[in-house]
Design a protein around this motif. Structure first.
Motif, PDB file in Angstrom:
ATOM      1  N   GLN C 703      37.808  -2.546 104.604  1.00  0.00           N
ATOM      2  CA  GLN C 703      36.896  -1.585 104.099  1.00  0.00           C
ATOM      3  C   GLN C 703      36.462  -1.192 105.755  1.00  0.00           C
ATOM      4  OE1 GLN C 703      33.182  -2.402 102.469  1.00  0.00           O
ATOM      5  NE2 GLN C 703      31.880  -0.936 103.272  1.00  0.00           N
ATOM      6  N   GLU C 704      36.218  -0.008 106.089  1.00  0.00           N
ATOM      7  CA  GLU C 704      36.545   0.799 107.610  1.00  0.00           C
ATOM      8  C   GLU C 704      35.950   1.755 107.445  1.00  0.00           C
ATOM      9  OE1 GLU C 704      39.303   1.053 109.336  1.00  0.00           O
ATOM     10  OE2 GLU C 704      41.517   0.466 108.212  1.00  0.00           O
ATOM     11  N   HIS C 705      34.643   1.952 106.738  1.00  0.00           N
ATOM     12  CA  HIS C 705      33.371   3.131 106.687  1.00  0.00           C
ATOM     13  C   HIS C 705      32.465   2.067 106.151  1.00  0.00           C
ATOM     14  CE1 HIS C 705      32.473   6.721 107.185  1.00  0.00           C
ATOM     15  NE2 HIS C 705      31.327   6.990 106.285  1.00  0.00           N
ATOM     16  N   TRP C 706      31.305   1.815 107.138  1.00  0.00           N
ATOM     17  CA  TRP C 706      30.122   0.842 106.775  1.00  0.00           C
ATOM     18  C   TRP C 706      29.157   1.541 105.951  1.00  0.00           C
ATOM     19  CZ3 TRP C 706      29.669  -0.101 112.952  1.00  0.00           C
ATOM     20  CH2 TRP C 706      31.599  -0.801 113.145  1.00  0.00           C
ATOM     21  N   SER C 707      28.932   2.955 106.506  1.00  0.00           N
ATOM     22  CA  SER C 707      27.687   3.671 106.122  1.00  0.00           C
ATOM     23  C   SER C 707      27.587   4.269 104.305  1.00  0.00           C
ATOM     24  CB  SER C 707      27.547   5.085 106.890  1.00  0.00           C
ATOM     25  OG  SER C 707      26.364   5.770 106.142  1.00  0.00           O
ATOM     26  N   MET C 708      26.837   3.738 103.920  1.00  0.00           N
ATOM     27  CA  MET C 708      26.752   4.136 102.719  1.00  0.00           C
ATOM     28  C   MET C 708      27.034   6.079 102.007  1.00  0.00           C
ATOM     29  SD  MET C 708      23.924   1.596  99.801  1.00  0.00           S
ATOM     30  CE  MET C 708      24.098   0.448 100.950  1.00  0.00           C
ATOM     31  N   GLU C 709      26.092   6.483 103.457  1.00  0.00           N
ATOM     32  CA  GLU C 709      26.653   8.419 103.795  1.00  0.00           C
ATOM     33  C   GLU C 709      25.883   8.644 102.260  1.00  0.00           C
ATOM     34  OE1 GLU C 709      27.271   9.569 105.997  1.00  0.00           O
ATOM     35  OE2 GLU C 709      29.454   7.891 106.382  1.00  0.00           O
ATOM     36  N   ALA C 710      24.494   8.398 102.512  1.00  0.00           N
ATOM     37  CA  ALA C 710      23.388   8.672 100.904  1.00  0.00           C
ATOM     38  C   ALA C 710      23.997   8.336  99.506  1.00  0.00           C
ATOM     39  CB  ALA C 710      23.033  10.402 101.533  1.00  0.00           C
ATOM     40  N   ARG C 711      25.018   7.986  99.136  1.00  0.00           N
ATOM     41  CA  ARG C 711      25.140   7.416  97.602  1.00  0.00           C
ATOM     42  C   ARG C 711      24.520   6.416  97.690  1.00  0.00           C
ATOM     43  NH1 ARG C 711      28.919  10.479 100.916  1.00  0.00           N
ATOM     44  NH2 ARG C 711      30.761  11.546 100.453  1.00  0.00           N
ATOM     45  N   SER C 789      46.091   0.416 102.590  1.00  0.00           N
ATOM     46  CA  SER C 789      44.944  -0.026 102.010  1.00  0.00           C
ATOM     47  C   SER C 789      45.768   0.258 100.345  1.00  0.00           C
ATOM     48  CB  SER C 789      43.789   0.794 101.478  1.00  0.00           C
ATOM     49  OG  SER C 789      44.549   2.171 102.299  1.00  0.00           O
ATOM     50  N   ASP C 798      31.779  -4.681  98.258  1.00  0.00           N
ATOM     51  CA  ASP C 798      31.867  -3.681  98.943  1.00  0.00           C
ATOM     52  C   ASP C 798      30.739  -4.223 100.270  1.00  0.00           C
ATOM     53  OD1 ASP C 798      33.719  -2.422  98.124  1.00  0.00           O
ATOM     54  OD2 ASP C 798      32.395  -0.956  96.737  1.00  0.00           O
ATOM     55  N   TYR C 800      28.467  -2.841 103.102  1.00  0.00           N
ATOM     56  CA  TYR C 800      27.693  -1.719 103.997  1.00  0.00           C
ATOM     57  C   TYR C 800      26.589  -2.532 104.575  1.00  0.00           C
ATOM     58  CZ  TYR C 800      29.511   0.952  99.483  1.00  0.00           C
ATOM     59  OH  TYR C 800      30.183   1.032  98.558  1.00  0.00           O
ATOM     60  N   PHE C 801      26.163  -0.977 106.234  1.00  0.00           N
ATOM     61  CA  PHE C 801      25.450  -1.403 106.544  1.00  0.00           C
ATOM     62  C   PHE C 801      24.762  -0.311 107.170  1.00  0.00           C
ATOM     63  CE2 PHE C 801      29.025  -3.905 109.007  1.00  0.00           C
ATOM     64  CZ  PHE C 801      28.275  -5.498 109.181  1.00  0.00           C
ATOM     65  N   SER C 802      22.773  -0.638 107.363  1.00  0.00           N
ATOM     66  CA  SER C 802      22.210   0.458 107.205  1.00  0.00           C
ATOM     67  C   SER C 802      21.153  -0.237 108.325  1.00  0.00           C
ATOM     68  CB  SER C 802      21.571   0.374 106.226  1.00  0.00           C
ATOM     69  OG  SER C 802      20.969  -0.760 105.531  1.00  0.00           O
ATOM     70  N   GLU C 805      22.846   0.323 114.667  1.00  0.00           N
ATOM     71  CA  GLU C 805      24.308  -0.516 114.730  1.00  0.00           C
ATOM     72  C   GLU C 805      24.255  -1.642 115.612  1.00  0.00           C
ATOM     73  OE1 GLU C 805      27.075   2.613 116.545  1.00  0.00           O
ATOM     74  OE2 GLU C 805      28.199   1.426 117.634  1.00  0.00           O
TER      75      GLU C 805
END
Lengths: 503, 176, 985
Positions: C703-711, C789, C798, C800-802, C805
């Motif tokens: 998992q490269e992407h940390w944020s939930m990007e508003a989803r 991948s 999964d 996630y970080f919020s 940082e």
């Protein structure tokens, strides 16, 4: 001599729009010039190009064999980017194909006389392009050995049928119908010329071969009687077909729920894109062909200019498509959608910088440059009449349209809904050799076509010539002396000088 | 055995003229040959209205109907299964395939129907090919052919054709 | 005293216990010098090839061998073994010991071959759940790289030869000086049988010496207890009694040995409400516990002791037991943030009183441990349970190794018996254990693999896998637990007890006989209760009684006073941790664990130098940059992995990588941290040097992407928020979406399967991933494909970080096919290869799939996996035995995904139909649900109001991921609600 021709051309241009046929032709000269080269020995350049083409085709074969033997894993595809080069190339090639059908069918229906000189050429391009495209849908499946027949509705032993709600099924029908129809359309138009080849051939075996290929056509009035109608109907059929095919291709994306795919604007936007890239490809091939096959008297600057205008129009439509996508992604207020397009434009990211960088932004902007900025040169008369300008532009447009498909397929997939599965896609050498290989295979087929079949619809040109002459009589246009000079007998160099002078 | 008289003309108009004259003189078994469709020859020979469009229409409709029925029967009748909670028989999703199959059958009929039924092709041999000169018919000359009745020697026909402006008149006989 | 009997003189009846291959077995006792094919090539071929050859040969012998149930009577958990019905799996109770703590297991066997490991519901350490290690152990059993041949300096030898040689030598030693030259280095253990053998050996060899060693050692705990109570005690934490929990570098929410009960108890008290517990974490690297904490303070390792001291002082606040600490604490300097945290935590602990508890992790210094004990005692915490340690040698750290090494170098050691796992690899570098071992004239190593240690020992004895051996051990609470074999040793394994018994002249005794005899002598009810014990897997009511010891406060205070806290400012610190997947490296060849992403970093196939974004910026490095790190010793090359939430000014590395043994899958993966460890600082220290090498190295991160990007797939809110706006967010996330289609009618069918996942309970430990992989024959794709991948996990976690940082809020979310009722994957499949079952399962028809991958593109959850290659093509016959016969093995070019364990549903359906009754709730458990230590996953029939899953689907916290797409999933998630302290927010 050259000057006298030039003078005459100038005189004529003064009186009417750019001519559809240059020089004064009769059927005999047309035969000589349009069929003659079939009998000449192939030139060194031709042999060299075919050699290169075959080498590339060999590479294609290697890539295909490896893919089938080892698996799709040899490509760069992953999860989430489960579709990539395979589908990009598919859409790109099939899009290119469309111009051919369009040129010959729609222009025929609209009685566009300038069509006749390039339609054969364009149709051939269609066929070969669709041939490349047809390679991918089967090859990109995980188990091609089943895909090749499980996709067709036949009563199989496990009593299971295809699922007709899937756009891929629509694709199967659309693409196969499209290929068959354009093949028949092309061949029907070819028959009288094959007969002409048969009758103008010197060697007995050639006569045999072309005799068989022409089914023994003898130009009987009773045949022409049906032939005209059948040909017209096929054209009438091909026109909605070509629109439907790319519409359905666009459904492959529009019917899904992937942000960046799920768009109602896709069908018209895809069709326009297809015509756009198709005309660009015709241009790319035609400019050198008319020069080296000495077809300048039938494929005149007027044809080229008309094509430039069409490219300009379609590029505007495509540009509008881009604009709309991005506007709606903002207007809809849908987070995933907005992110999708922001991501394409390169305006990133959430509170965290993702561990993965985004290498795709340049591709998006390259697409915009090639498909929107470059074609605007055709606003100028200069751009529309300078063969070099239009040739380079057409190549750039082909690149741009490939990028468009890359943007749609890969960039949409690599960041869709759940950020947890977002990733970067990298093509492998197999991907690249598939793309390069199909291009070479395409060129090879095209070169063979140019050598062994009439690249211009001779009988239609003759008909056109006849019509034009009668028109001249009606409009009392100045009659020309029948001295049989014609541009083919001049040096190519001189010809160019003339064109320069004429501008 | 069939015998034909072939007359070559330099341009379309006299050929059309000749064809008309011959037909008006009640001559049977007329035909004309040209490298491209010639204007006016149809009514000169009084050719009946072509049935090609009718054939195309029938084929197209058959194809479309078949395509629709295929989808309906396979997905909604023979192998009915819950696919994503969508209706088993959803007509909008059937439009594309219906259209395509219609076009396909129509195109096939147009090509093969015309070629094999209306033209009676492929036909590598035809009496007109007996004459070498006739090769020009697909290139740049225009021909008229008239069939000779049993026992007719055809001299007067040859004369008429010459009067009508034929450059060259030959007589061919079907091989037996 | 018993005289030494020559083992070979009278052969006991039990020859079949050791045979090397089928042929030999048929021929009876092996003739001298008869080895499996390949042995002849010693000398001509390389040692490695030789081992591979042996591995292969014996593997084939094993395939045939394993279908034999052991000679002795072994007792199934539920039914009698003699009536093995083909296709009906049997379940046997056994256990697996790690760090001396046994976890009770139920192992499923198909026709005599173990295929799946589950927890033993009645066992106190398991409660029916399992961790990653237990789940993955089944793969180790069938590992073709396992050592197969007993060797002396690389030459194959038979067990009998070994016994003969060792017996003579031991005899000589004993005569000489009572075995002063005899040393044992054992794996930390609690086995009563081994304890007995040790005692008997000591009587024979008064001067022999026993030690235990493990890289993941317990010595900190032991010394902490020693300091606090003056005696070595073991402390467990019953979190069901705790309302305020403070973890000092402790990780109780990951299934380390013995921590499953803690996870369960913690999760049980996460229901939003007044009873909800509150978790504080003080740590350097973000841990699983840290991810789940309500408050987290990230500190450099050196800051832990001061904070613990300050906390103790604050809790005591000048009175009572902790009073002596107040003056000492004056010397402590904390920054404003830390001070605030300590104040609030102290206040909260005092308020909680008996319901408060402080947990100091095993890696912390004795002082910190002692302070934690002091605080707990002062609070009279009901959660802390002190027991007499069941370990034979509680002080099992590197210190013991150092003594051993000095003894060896002084030349006093003649015979060294090593059963500790691979000490040569895991020992701190300053011991230089490898050369020390070389100096031992007669060294014996028992191991599963021919690893770094076996290379340094004269004798190598292949070890048995827990599923192949008879034995016993004690659970975390001291409960006696039995180890029952499910099959004959596949590869001639020898148990630890057998090796020890060799020095009693009883080496030819079968492990079963030894165990039986010992217990007969130990308990007089043995004969009567034996069958029950074995079939239960443990002896109920044998838990060690808790004690309530007094804290020697003055000693603690003195230690605190003596302690030096100041660290050179700006000095970079190193923090060494046991690996979440490889433990200390013993699981390095277990590809399931190698490919399971680290619960926090999501890194597979390797370790990395973890650091915070700030530190990375300061050092001018980024993820994938290779750096040289050194701590008063040779540097090691390590790729950087920047991870939010890590303490600034520190670098964390994990044990177990950079292996150089004969294990094919472990070689060349990650880097060895031994050069960074020293005996007196095994868990790191300050003064770390870092140099950037300018190279980059690919990392297989899933998992490269940390944020939930508003989803907002994983809803995560605070308690007060939950009572306010948060509830609306949840309601939005489950509000029905308008649709054109009339929903399919499931009311007619008897079962409507559904799942619910409670994010408040899920800690993200990833045990479910391994369980799923084991149950569903999920292939391993290898490092290269994970980098692309293409990992195949049907169930992924999964993360996630919020928030910020530096100090993010982390949440883990199990993501598997949610079985949408309007599944987007289905309508795009051109060949009807994925369709709905009448009970609403989204089914995947492998043999119809042509692999267009359109379904994966259209799956918004991206839970579909594609066989990009034929991953099961070159599976050895030995590995094939592992496969679950109820699940199809997928071939190349086919899409696959979670099936809700449909094979388990169908088995239950068959049973229920036979007995003409509906399927009961407990009958169908998905593999992930069964493994989950914190019971975060429930599965059942949504038609049955009694089923827990139905209740969860009605819970006020339930919602559907990506609800607005209108997919109508059958899997509901329950929003995570945290319980932060208002004073800190």
């Amino acid at each position: 001599m050259a000057i006298s021709v030039a003078a005459r051309l100038a005189a004529r241009r003064a009186l009417e729009p750019l001519p559809l046929l240059e020089g004064d032709q009769d059927d005999g000269t047309l035969n000589k010039t349009l069929l003659g080269y079939v009998w000449r020995r192939p030139g060194k350049g031709w042999l060299l190009l075919v050699g290169l083409g075959l080498t590339g085709t060999a590479l294609l074969t290697v890539a295909v064999v490896i893919t089938v033997a080892k698996g799709i894993g040899m490509w760069g595809n992953n999860i989430p980017v489960a579709w990539a080069f395979g589908i990009i190339n598919f859409v790109w090639w099939i899009g290119i194909g469309h111009a051919g059908t369009l040129i010959s069918a729609i222009l025929l229906l609209f009685q566009q006389k300038w069509r006749t000189s390039i339609n054969r050429f364009a149709e051939a391009m269609t066929l070969f392009a669709v041939l490349q495209a047809a390679l991918f849908p089967v090859l990109h499946t995980g188990r091609p050995w089943f895909a090749i027949y499980w996709l067709f509705p036949y009563p199989s032993t496990n009593r299971i049928w295809p699922q007709f709600k899937s756009p891929l099924m629509w694709d199967v029908f659309a693409v196969s119908t499209y290929f068959i129809t354009s093949l028949l359309f092309w061949y029907l138009g070819l028959i009288p010329d094959l007969a002409a080849l048969r009758d103008s051939s010197s060697k007995r075996w050639m006569r045999r071969v072309y005799g068989i290929m022409s089914f023994g056509w003898r130009g009987s009035a009773r045949h022409w009687h049906h032939y005209k109608i059948a040909y017209l109907l096929l054209a009438g059929l091909a026109t909605p077909l070509v629109l439907s095919v790319h519409t359905i291709v666009s459904y492959d994306f529009a019917v899904s729920i992937v942000p960046g795919w799920h768009e109602t604007i896709f069908p018209p936007y895809f069709v326009a894109g297809a015509v756009f890239s198709g005309f660009a490809m015709v241009m790319t091939l035609m400019v050198p062909a008319r020069r080296f096959l000495r077809l300048k008297h039938v494929v005149t600057p007027r044809h080229l200019e008309a094509m430039c205008k069409i490219m300009l129009t379609t590029s505007l439509i495509v540009g509008y498509g881009y604009l709309m996508e991005h506007f709606i992604s903002w207007y809809s207020g849908n987070a995933a959608d907005f992110y999708q397009y922001a991501n394409r434009r390169g305006i990133l990211h959430g509170p965290f910088k993702s561990a993965a960088q985004d290498p795709y932004i340049p591709i998006f902007w390259l697409m915009v440059f090639c498909n929107v900025v470059v074609p605007s040169i055709f606003w100028t008369k200069w751009g529309r009449t300078n063969v070099y300008v239009m040739w380079f532009a057409s190549i750039l447009i082909n690149v741009g349209m490939w990028c468009e498909r890359f943007v749609i397929v890969v960039i949409s997939l690599h960041r869709d809904y759940l950020p947890s599965s977002w990733t970067i896609y990298k093509p492998t050498w197999v991907d690249l050799s598939l793309l390069f290989g199909t291009i070479c295979f395409f060129s090879t087929l095209f070169l063979l076509f140019l050598k062994f079949l009439p690249a211009v619809a001779v009988q239609e040109v003759k008909e056109l010539r006849h019509e034009l002459d009668t028109e001249h009589e009606r409009h009392e246009l100045p009659e020309f002396s029948q001295e049989a000079i014609h541009p083919m007998e001049l040096e190519v160099g001189e010809e160019d000088e003339q064109e320069e002078k004429l501008r | 055995m069939k015998r034909l008289v072939l007359a070559e003309f330099a341009s379309p108009e006299p050929m059309v003229e000749a064809a008309r004259k011959l037909r008006e003189s009640g001559r049977q078994g007329l035909d004309a040959y040209s490298p491209y469709p010639v204007h006016g020859i149809d009514e000169a020979l009084k050719l009946p209205r072509s049935k090609v469009p009718l054939m195309a229409l029938v084929a197209g409709l058959t194809g479309a109907a078949g395509g629709y029925v295929l989808q309906w029967w396979t997905n909604a009748v023979d192998y009915l299964i819950n696919v994503a909670n969508r209706p088993a028989h959803a007509w909008p999703t059937n439009i594309p395939v219906t259209f395509e199959s219609g076009v396909l059958l129509c195109a096939l009929s147009l090509f093969f129907g015309t070629l094999f039924y209306f033209f009676r092709l492929p036909r590598p041999y035809h009496p007109v090919f007996e004459s070498e000169e006739f090769r020009s018919a697909s290139l740049d000359k225009f021909w008229v052919s008239a069939e000779l009745k049993e026992g007719e020697d055809g001299q007067d026909l040859v004369r008429t054709l010459r009067d009508l402006g034929a450059r060259r008149v030959t007589q061919v006989a079907e091989e037996t | 005293m018993p005289s030494l009997k020559l083992p070979i003189v009278q052969a006991h009846g039990d020859e079949r216990a050791q045979w090397r291959s089928l042929e030999e077995r048929r021929r009876g006792i092996a003739a001298e010098g008869e080895f499996p094919p390949g042995a002849a090539e010693v000398g001509t071929t390389s040692r490695r090839e030789f081992v591979q050859l042996l591995g292969a040969t014996v593997a084939f012998a094993g395939t045939a061998g394993c279908f034999k149930i052991p000679g002795e009577q072994i007792l199934p958990y539920t039914r009698q073994p003699e009536e093995i019905v083909p296709g009906r799996p049997l379940h046997y109770a056994t256990s697996m010991t790690l760090g001396g703590r046994a976890t009770g297991l139920l192992v499923t066997a198909h026709e005599g071959r173990p295929t799946k490991v589950e927890g033993n519901p009645e066992h106190p350490s398991s409660l029916g759940a399992t961790g990653l290690f237990e789940q993955a152990s089944i793969l180790q059993l069938y590992d073709p790289n396992r050592a197969a041949v007993l060797q002396q300096n690389g030459r194959p030898r038979s067990w009998r030869e070994f016994l003969a040689v060792q017996h003579d030598r031991a005899l000589a030693l004993r005569r000489k000086d009572g075995g002063a030259g005899l040393r044992f280095l054992l794996e930390p253990g609690t086995s009563p049988l081994v304890a007995d053998l040790r005692a008997r050996i000591r009587t024979l060899f008064p001067n022999a010496r026993f030690r235990s060693y493990s890289a993941v050692s317990n010595d900190g705990v032991a010394r902490g207890a020693q300091l606090a109570f003056g005696t070595v005690l073991d402390t467990q934490f019953d979190l069901s009694k705790a309302r305020v929990i403070a973890c000092l570098e402790a990780d109780p929410l990951h299934p380390w040995p013995g921590s499953i009960p803690a996870m369960r108890a913690w999760a049980d008290k996460r229901e939003p409400g007044p009873e909800m517990n509150r978790l504080y974490a003080v740590e350097c690297a973000l841990s699983v516990t840290g991810m789940n904490s309500d408050h987290r303070l990230r500190i450099r390792p050196s800051q832990l002791a001061p904070i613990a001291l300050a906390l103790a002082a604050k809790v005591g606040s000048g009175q009572g037991l902790l009073a002596p600490l107040t003056p000492v604490a004056a010397k402590v300097r904390l920054d404003e943030k830390q001070q605030r945290f300590v104040d609030v935590l102290a206040a909260d602990l005092r308020a909680a009183g008996r319901a408060g508890v402080v947990i100091a992790g095993p890696r912390t210094s004795p002082l910190v441990q002692a302070l934690a004990h002091a605080i707990n005692t002062a609070l009279a915490s009901e959660a802390a349970r002190h027991r007499k340690s069941a370990l034979h040698d509680p002080d099992d750290g590197a210190a013991g190794l150092r003594e051993l090494a000095t003894e060896i170098r002084s030349g006093t050691v003649d015979t060294l018996v090593v059963t500790a796992v691979n000490p040569v690899h895991t020992a701190p570098y300053d011991l230089n254990l490898a050369t020390a071992f070389d100096a031992v004239p007669n060294s014996i190593y028992r191991g599963l693999y021919e690893d770094e240690t076996s290379k340094r020992c004269a004798w190598f004895v292949p070890a048995t896998h827990p599923l192949e051996e008879w034995g016993d051990a004690r659970a975390h609470d001291g409960t006696v637990t039995f180890v029952q074999p499910l099959l004959q040793p596949l590869l001639n394994g020898i148990t630890e007890a057998q090796i020890l018994s060799a020095f009693l002249g009883e080496g030819d005794k079968s492990p079963y006989a030894m165990l039986r005899e010992y217990w007969r002598s130990a308990r007089n009810d043995a004969d009567a209760a034996w069958e029950k014990w074995i079939s239960d897997g443990f002896i109920a009511g044998t838990a060690t009684a808790p004690e309530s010891p007094q804290v020697r406060m003055e000693a603690v205070a003195a230690a605190a006073l003596a302690a030096r806290f100041e660290v050179p400012a700006g000095a970079l610190e190193l923090n060494v941790v046991p690996d979440y997947r490889l433990y200390d490296g013993r699981f390095a060849n277990d590809v399931w664990l190698q490919e399971t992403p680290d619960p926090v970093t999501k890194l597979t196939w390797g370790n990395a130098a973890l650091m915070s974004p700030a530190t990375a910026r300061q050092l001018g490095v980024d993820t994938r940059d290779v750096i040289d790190i050194g701590l008063h010793g040779p540097p090691v090359h390590a790729p950087v992995l920047v991870i939010p939430g890590h303490a600034d000014g520190a670098v964390t590395v994990s044990l177990g990588y950079g292996r150089g043994g004969a294990e094919q899958n472990a070689g060349g993966i990650g880097f060895d941290v031994a050069p960074l460890r020293r005996v007196d600082a095994p868990w790191g220290g300050s003064g770390l040097t870092v140099t950037k090498l300018g190279r980059r190295q690919p990392l297989a991160i899933t998992q490269e992407h940390w944020s939930m990007e508003a989803r907002d797939p994983a809803l995560d809110m605070d308690l007060h928020d939950f009572e306010g706006r948060g509830r609306e967010r949840i309601e939005d996330a489950r509000a029905p979406v308008a649709t054109m289609h009339t929903p399919w009618d499931y009311s007619k069918v008897q079962y409507k399967w559904g799942m619910a996942i409670d994010l408040s309970r899920c800690t993200g430990c990833s045990a479910c991933m391994v369980a799923c992989q084991s149950e569903n024959n999920i292939p391993v794709v290898g490092k290269g494909n994970v980098e692309k991948s293409r990992e195949m996990h049907w169930l992924r976690l999964d993360r996630y970080f919020s928030g910020s940082e530096d100090d993010p809020r982390a949440i883990a979310q199990p993501m598997l096919c949610v079985h949408c009722e309007t599944a987007p994957c289905e309508y795009v499949c051109p060949v009807n290869a994925t369709v709905h079952s009448d009970e609403g399962l989204n089914e995947m028809v492998y043999n119809r799939c042509i692999g267009t991958r359109y379904c994966s593109n259209n799956c918004p959850y991206k839970v579909r996996r594609f066989n990009y290659f034929n991953y099961t093509y070159d599976v050895t016959d030995l590995e094939k035995l592992r496969m679950n016969p109820d699940v199809t093995v997928r071939s190349r070019g086919v899409m696959e995904k979670c099936t809700y364990c449909v094979q388990r549903i169908e088995r239950a359906r068959i049973d229920s139909r036979v007995q003409e009754r509906p399927i009961a709730e407990k009958e169908v458990q998905t593999a992930c649900q069964q493994a989950c230590p914190s019971r975060a996953i429930v599965f059942g029939n949504l038609h049955d109001k009694q089923h827990e899953v139905t209740k969860k689907h009605a819970d006020e916290r339930h919602y559907y991921v990506l609800n607005d797409l209108g997919t109508r999933p059958r899997t509901a998630y329950l929003a995570r609600v945290r319980n932060p302290n208002p004073k800190l927010t």
